[in-house]
Motif scaffolding. Structure first.
Motif, PDB file in Angstrom:
ATOM      1  N   ARG A  16       0.910  -1.527   0.081  1.00 34.72           N
ATOM      2  CA  ARG A  16       0.277  -0.223  -0.007  1.00 34.72           C
ATOM      3  C   ARG A  16       0.959   1.121   0.142  1.00 34.72           C
ATOM      4  O   ARG A  16       0.202   2.565  -0.531  1.00 34.72           O
ATOM      5  CB  ARG A  16      -0.162  -0.406   1.455  1.00 34.72           C
ATOM      6  CG  ARG A  16      -2.478  -0.254   0.823  1.00 34.72           C
ATOM      7  CD  ARG A  16      -3.373  -0.128   1.873  1.00 34.72           C
ATOM      8  NE  ARG A  16      -3.869   0.598   2.473  1.00 34.72           N
ATOM      9  CZ  ARG A  16      -5.039   1.343   3.038  1.00 34.72           C
ATOM     10  NH1 ARG A  16      -3.779   1.081   4.247  1.00 34.72           N
ATOM     11  NH2 ARG A  16      -5.301   2.857   3.236  1.00 34.72           N
ATOM     12  N   LEU A  17       2.358   1.279   0.491  1.00 34.65           N
ATOM     13  CA  LEU A  17       3.294   2.224   0.431  1.00 34.65           C
ATOM     14  C   LEU A  17       3.334   2.916  -0.455  1.00 34.65           C
ATOM     15  O   LEU A  17       3.141   4.320  -0.241  1.00 34.65           O
ATOM     16  CB  LEU A  17       4.023   2.395   0.942  1.00 34.65           C
ATOM     17  CG  LEU A  17       4.217   1.651   2.653  1.00 34.65           C
ATOM     18  CD1 LEU A  17       5.414   0.940   3.006  1.00 34.65           C
ATOM     19  CD2 LEU A  17       3.407   3.068   3.425  1.00 34.65           C
ATOM     20  N   ALA A  35       5.672   1.226  18.406  1.00 31.17           N
ATOM     21  CA  ALA A  35       4.114   1.337  18.328  1.00 31.17           C
ATOM     22  C   ALA A  35       4.231   2.156  17.237  1.00 31.17           C
ATOM     23  O   ALA A  35       2.512   1.787  16.773  1.00 31.17           O
ATOM     24  CB  ALA A  35       3.884   2.458  19.438  1.00 31.17           C
ATOM     25  N   ASP A  36       4.849   2.371  16.443  1.00 32.58           N
ATOM     26  CA  ASP A  36       4.396   3.011  15.038  1.00 32.58           C
ATOM     27  C   ASP A  36       5.309   2.155  14.092  1.00 32.58           C
ATOM     28  O   ASP A  36       5.536   3.093  13.252  1.00 32.58           O
ATOM     29  CB  ASP A  36       5.199   4.223  15.405  1.00 32.58           C
ATOM     30  CG  ASP A  36       6.603   4.740  15.309  1.00 32.58           C
ATOM     31  OD1 ASP A  36       7.073   4.085  15.734  1.00 32.58           O
ATOM     32  OD2 ASP A  36       6.814   5.800  14.929  1.00 32.58           O
ATOM     33  N   ASP A  37       5.489   0.878  13.603  1.00 35.76           N
ATOM     34  CA  ASP A  37       5.897   0.433  13.255  1.00 35.76           C
ATOM     35  C   ASP A  37       4.966   0.054  11.885  1.00 35.76           C
ATOM     36  O   ASP A  37       4.230  -0.239  12.387  1.00 35.76           O
ATOM     37  CB  ASP A  37       6.597  -0.987  13.304  1.00 35.76           C
ATOM     38  CG  ASP A  37       7.281  -2.055  12.385  1.00 35.76           C
ATOM     39  OD1 ASP A  37       7.162  -1.717  11.271  1.00 35.76           O
ATOM     40  OD2 ASP A  37       8.372  -2.488  12.709  1.00 35.76           O
ATOM     41  N   MET A  38       5.338   0.502  10.514  1.00 35.47           N
ATOM     42  CA  MET A  38       4.332   0.122   9.117  1.00 35.47           C
ATOM     43  C   MET A  38       3.936  -1.431   8.748  1.00 35.47           C
ATOM     44  O   MET A  38       3.402  -1.213   8.314  1.00 35.47           O
ATOM     45  CB  MET A  38       4.291   1.003   8.320  1.00 35.47           C
ATOM     46  CG  MET A  38       5.870   1.047   7.655  1.00 35.47           C
ATOM     47  SD  MET A  38       6.708   2.577   6.985  1.00 35.47           S
ATOM     48  CE  MET A  38       7.222   2.975   9.065  1.00 35.47           C
ATOM     49  N   LEU A  97       2.946  -3.502  10.946  1.00 35.57           N
ATOM     50  CA  LEU A  97       2.311  -3.965  11.818  1.00 35.57           C
ATOM     51  C   LEU A  97       0.920  -3.270  11.214  1.00 35.57           C
ATOM     52  O   LEU A  97       0.850  -2.460  11.022  1.00 35.57           O
ATOM     53  CB  LEU A  97       2.133  -3.420  13.210  1.00 35.57           C
ATOM     54  CG  LEU A  97       3.762  -4.301  13.682  1.00 35.57           C
ATOM     55  CD1 LEU A  97       4.207  -3.414  15.311  1.00 35.57           C
ATOM     56  CD2 LEU A  97       3.632  -6.236  13.173  1.00 35.57           C
ATOM     57  N   GLY A  98      -0.199  -4.279  12.067  1.00 34.73           N
ATOM     58  CA  GLY A  98      -1.542  -3.583  12.133  1.00 34.73           C
ATOM     59  C   GLY A  98      -2.233  -3.897  13.195  1.00 34.73           C
ATOM     60  O   GLY A  98      -1.819  -4.486  13.764  1.00 34.73           O
ATOM     61  N   PRO A  99      -3.417  -4.290  13.719  1.00 37.23           N
ATOM     62  CA  PRO A  99      -3.782  -3.493  13.917  1.00 37.23           C
ATOM     63  C   PRO A  99      -4.331  -5.458  15.784  1.00 37.23           C
ATOM     64  O   PRO A  99      -4.072  -6.074  14.598  1.00 37.23           O
ATOM     65  CB  PRO A  99      -5.384  -2.871  14.105  1.00 37.23           C
ATOM     66  CG  PRO A  99      -5.824  -2.995  12.819  1.00 37.23           C
ATOM     67  CD  PRO A  99      -4.496  -2.918  12.200  1.00 37.23           C
ATOM     68  N   GLY A 100      -3.944  -5.681  16.643  1.00 37.50           N
ATOM     69  CA  GLY A 100      -3.710  -6.520  17.480  1.00 37.50           C
ATOM     70  C   GLY A 100      -2.982  -7.077  16.820  1.00 37.50           C
ATOM     71  O   GLY A 100      -2.742  -7.647  18.015  1.00 37.50           O
ATOM     72  N   ILE A 136      -0.317  -6.240  17.961  1.00 35.43           N
ATOM     73  CA  ILE A 136       0.914  -5.864  19.821  1.00 35.43           C
ATOM     74  C   ILE A 136       0.050  -6.293  20.484  1.00 35.43           C
ATOM     75  O   ILE A 136       0.757  -6.764  21.370  1.00 35.43           O
ATOM     76  CB  ILE A 136       0.981  -3.824  19.692  1.00 35.43           C
ATOM     77  CG1 ILE A 136       1.989  -3.602  18.228  1.00 35.43           C
ATOM     78  CG2 ILE A 136       2.019  -3.781  20.785  1.00 35.43           C
ATOM     79  CD1 ILE A 136       2.227  -1.929  18.568  1.00 35.43           C
ATOM     80  N   GLY A 137      -1.127  -6.770  20.604  1.00 33.50           N
ATOM     81  CA  GLY A 137      -2.027  -7.190  21.439  1.00 33.50           C
ATOM     82  C   GLY A 137      -1.381  -8.730  20.888  1.00 33.50           C
ATOM     83  O   GLY A 137      -1.286  -9.525  22.009  1.00 33.50           O
TER      84      GLY A 137
END
Lengths: 429, 272
Positions: A224-225, A381-384, A386-389, A391-392
């Motif tokens: 997407r980038l 926390a701002d690594d591109m 990754l997606g939502p969830g 880090i969880g």
């Protein structure tokens, strides 16, 4: 009083299982923009202790792991028919650390070199390995030459590591450690699992820096980038020219050209700085060029005929531009769809895309990661990638073995002194 | 410094509820949480891609178009060039780099720096000539000052006091001068041993050699005719100071990438 004490102990114990979140205010890393940090990494004066190049006793070696490729690969692959790696040796007995490089990166790439300087300064012998997704590794060491199937890539890596140890048998090693960044971090987890079955090295500590969690998310994010909207690009304007134009304006303004490590940092502080979209495009382009290399090389070695017709005569003088162009049209998603999935179906008797994603992502080693206390993950926390969830997932799986930094983008803060301190501390105890 | 998670995940709720939560946010800021809007979720994930504006709908293929454009370089002798590229690659790996390693092994660092400085100072003669030819008055004066300081105080150029005095080295070669007078680059060429070039820059190299013969600065040219070892030392020093390594880009398309980088870098230098 006793109750209070009990409560206190319970709280103390439960907070032990929580991830280590680094507080943004005291962290002190200056680049809060994830794209800026990914491109410019850490300013020189803020880096942790590193050995200077001239103080490192290092040498490149090569391994012949796939001799048959010397006959099956075209002549212009001559340089990658044997696998090269780099060893930095301490003068006496010392622990040895393997570094697995990130997507498409070879053993001498800048991030791997930077980590080498960090660990060498801390007293480790360092072995730098190319990523299984890099051109040289694919050609010289990979059985399937189709990077993406993490378990298979880990087996290739493991074989390389055993061969390295055999070749470096005079190196006095007191213990083995493993570190990987980006895709290499994911590989490190799989390699460590393999090692716990085979006990070849018995790694004391395994450190994963900025691993992808869900491969599908990472692949889609990176694809997407290059889809960002750029203001000044209309019609046929060339994106690279736009960046170069800005750079040359900046140089004209400064009055001289300096191509050192501080360049990007200074440049982004100036009024010519790139916008978020332009930086994203730059990062995305680097990844897409890597994918083109992977798609071309994998197709050629396996004679799939998607890019190079099988049997097409290629020698040192052959124009590769038509194939390069064809490969450029293939993004990450296309590479996975056209080359990885068919291979996976063939080898593992079918299965859906979701199944494959589960098998090649960190999910496949979830239980292993949960049980194995010698593994730690450091992430941003701002690594591109990754997606939502994601880090969880890491929080649930690793508990207090996850360190989460507020900034740094993708691997931008690896050389920052706080990160370096934390890495070395984890490896030490 | 290391805080438990419940303290450091800044609530996006604070932002959503607006001014009511401002005092709370300030308070959170006081205990070390970034007050700037950052849409982090409860895991702490900061959604980096949310900062970007994406093209809606159709793929604009900016990356593909730009890269195709970058591949469009006049290279009629490509098969020859590619063979020469591989020849240079092998020569580099099997001869030049081992020689450089030996050179680094036997000489102390200050000797190597002295050698590099000497040849750089020597090269300033050509830099000056070309700077003058391109009518760059200020730069010519700077290079003249460099030459004087380095030759006199730097003892024939072995030291480089001028850089420390704020006169950094500025390269102007005959290729740039030809470009200044409107000569097109001509076909891309890979020269034996010297690597990427084009017809214009190759002509520049020949002119440069002619200049060195004529000027005979510090008697170098005559001495190098007498002692071929000097020329060898110059080549070794050149390879020692050039950082580039073949295979460094680690790509099957390294040839194309270097071709683009070289061509664009020369254009930028010519504009400068």
């Amino acid at each position: 009083m006793f109750r209070l004490l009990c409560m206190f102990v319970t709280i103390a114990l439960s907070s032990q299982l929580l991830a280590k979140d680094i507080d943004p205010a005291s962290y002190g890393y200056p680049l809060t923009n994830p794209f800026e940090s990914t491109i410019a990494t850490t300013p020189l004066q803020l880096r942790g202790p590193m050995s200077a190049d001239q103080d490192i006793d290092q040498q490149d070696f090569s391994l012949r792991l796939r001799p048959e490729r010397e006959f099956t690969l075209p002549d212009n692959f001559w340089a990658v028919k044997s696998l090269h790696y780099r060893v930095a040796r301490q003068s006496g007995p010392a622990p040895l650390i393997f570094i697995i490089s990130g997507t498409g990166a070879d053993y001498a790439s800048s991030q791997t070199e930077s980590l080498k300087r960090v660990f060498y300064a801390a007293g480790y012998h360092v072995v730098q390995l190319s990523s299984p997704s890099s051109y040289d590794f694919m050609a010289a060491a990979s059985r399937l030459a189709t990077p993406g199937l993490s378990a298979e890539d880990a087996q290739d890596l493991y074989r390389v590591m055993l061969a390295v140890r055999a070749q470096q048998k005079d190196l006095p090693v007191t213990g083995y450690y493993l570190v990987g960044y980006s895709l290499g971090a994911l590989h490190a987890a799989f390699v460590s699992q393999l090692d716990d079955q085979r006990h070849g090295f018995n790694f004391r500590r395994v450190l994963m820096l900025n691993p992808p969690v869900n491969m599908n998310t990472s692949i889609r994010n990176l694809d997407r980038l290059v889809q960002v909207r750029l203001e000044n690009i209309a019609g046929n304007a060339n994106f690279y020219e736009l960046i170069l134009e800005k750079l040359s304006q900046y140089f004209r303004y400064r009055g001289y050209i300096n191509l050192d490590e501080a360049l990007l940092y200074d440049f982004q502080q100036s009024s010519f700085k790139l916008s978020n979209e332009q930086m994203a495009m730059l990062i995305g382009s680097v990844f897409r060029l890597t994918v083109a290399d992977i798609a071309f090389t994998s197709d050629l070695i396996n004679r799939r005929g998607l890019i190079t017709p099988p049997g097409y005569p290629i020698d040192n003088g052959t124009r590769l531009e038509p194939f390069f162009k064809k490969a450029l049209l293939c993004n990450f998603d296309c590479y996975v769809t056209e080359q990885v999935i068919p291979l996976w179906r063939e080898r593992y008797g079918g299965g859906s895309l979701t199944q494959m994603i589960d098998e090649i992502s960190l999910y496949a080693v979830e239980d292993y990661l949960r049980q194995t206390s010698k593994i730690a993950v450091m992430h941003n926390a701002d690594d591109m990638i990754l997606g939502p969830g994601d880090i969880g997932f890491l929080r649930r799986t690793l508990g207090d073995r996850l360190t989460l930094y507020p900034y740094g983008g993708h691997c931008g803060n690896l050389a920052y002194r706080v990160n370096v301190e934390n890495m070395l501390e984890f490896l030490r105890d | 410094m290391i805080r438990p998670r419940y303290l450091s995940s800044p609530g996006s709720t604070g932002r959503r509820r607006g001014s009511l939560f401002l005092p709370v946010l300030l308070l959170l800021g006081a205990i070390g949480i970034q007050a700037a809007p950052r849409e982090a979720d409860e895991d702490g994930f900061a959604y980096p891609l949310s900062r970007l504006e994406f093209n809606p709908g159709l793929d604009q293929r900016i990356f593909e178009r730009s890269t195709f454009d970058a591949l469009d370089i006049y290279d009629p002798y490509e098969p020859f060039n590619r063979r020469m590229y591989h020849f240079n690659y092998r020569l580099d790996q099997w001869v030049l780099l081992p020689v450089v390693r030996g050179y680094r092994y036997v000489t102390p660092r200050f000797v190597r720096t002295g050698v590099t400085n000497f040849f750089n100072n020597f090269g300033d003669v050509a830099n000056l000539a070309n700077s003058l030819l391109q009518l760059k008055i200020e730069r010519s004066m700077q290079i003249t000052a460099r030459l004087l300081f380095n030759t006199v105080f730097g003892i024939g150029g072995l030291w480089d006091p001028a850089t420390r005095m704020g006169l950094p080295r500025q390269v102007e070669d005959f290729g740039q001068t030809l470009a200044y007078y409107g000569t097109p680059p001509g076909p891309y060429l890979i020269l034996p041993m010297l690597g990427p070039s084009n017809l214009r820059d190759t002509t520049g190299l020949v002119l440069n050699y002619g200049l060195e013969t004529e000027v005979n600065f510090l008697g170098y040219h005559r001495a190098s005719n007498k002692y071929p070892a000097l020329t060898a030392l110059r080549l070794v020093d050149l390879r020692h100071s050039v950082e580039f390594r073949y295979g460094q880009l680690n790509s099957p398309f390294e040839y194309e990438k270097i071709r683009y980088i070289y061509t664009r870098a020369r254009e930028l230098q010519a504009e400068d």
